[in-house]
Scaffold this motif. Sequence first.
Motif, PDB file in Angstrom:
ATOM      1  N   VAL A  40       0.834  -1.196   0.000  1.00  0.00           N
ATOM      2  CA  VAL A  40       0.000   0.000   0.000  1.00  0.00           C
ATOM      3  C   VAL A  40       0.878   1.258   0.000  1.00  0.00           C
ATOM      4  N   THR A  41       0.407   2.283  -0.706  1.00  0.00           N
ATOM      5  CA  THR A  41       1.096   3.580  -0.734  1.00  0.00           C
ATOM      6  C   THR A  41       0.041   4.677  -0.678  1.00  0.00           C
ATOM      7  N   GLY A  42       0.497   5.890  -0.482  1.00  0.00           N
ATOM      8  CA  GLY A  42      -0.403   7.034  -0.529  1.00  0.00           C
ATOM      9  C   GLY A  42      -0.631   7.667   0.830  1.00  0.00           C
ATOM     10  N   PRO A  43      -1.508   8.689   0.853  1.00  0.00           N
ATOM     11  CA  PRO A  43      -1.728   9.469   2.072  1.00  0.00           C
ATOM     12  C   PRO A  43      -2.270   8.646   3.243  1.00  0.00           C
ATOM     13  N   MET A  44      -2.943   7.531   2.956  1.00  0.00           N
ATOM     14  CA  MET A  44      -3.508   6.704   4.031  1.00  0.00           C
ATOM     15  C   MET A  44      -2.596   5.523   4.371  1.00  0.00           C
ATOM     16  N   PHE A  45      -1.322   5.624   3.949  1.00  0.00           N
ATOM     17  CA  PHE A  45      -0.405   4.498   4.118  1.00  0.00           C
ATOM     18  C   PHE A  45      -0.411   3.932   5.530  1.00  0.00           C
TER      19      PHE A  45
END
Length: 155
Positions: A40-45
């Motif tokens: 998973v990646t991104g702002p909610m990592f």
Amino acid sequence: MELHIGIEKGQREKIADGLSRLLADTYTLYLKTHNFHWNVTGPMFNTLHTMFEEHYLEMAPAVDQIAERIRALGVFAPGSYHQFTKLSSVKEADGVPNAEEMIASLLEGHETVIRTAREIFPAAEEAGDEASADLITQRLQLHEKTAWMLRSMLG
């Protein structure tokens, strides 16, 4: 040695067949969840990385419980990717989806496990197999709660 646990052989085999499907679904969902935890990646990592870990850590002992229940019914439990691929209704992930797609894919996986559990419950109930019925009920409760949480994240 013949089993004499108060459940006819044909009923035990029918329940075990259903539990084998539940095992395959659970194991496939476990692997998918672990994959998403790693990737998973991104702002909610951080939120998703932690949540996915909680989910796959819950499923790990469940896989063992389901397999052991199959064995208690006098049937060998499936235990290979080849067998799980044949038995599972949970779709594997292709590539690495974005975070929102991961949530949606896991939601679909949990709902698939729920449907499988509901399909096999009547066989356990009809046979008076309270132990299998209880295990199935516990899995239903957990997967329904997880599905609700994932669905809530999608809005």
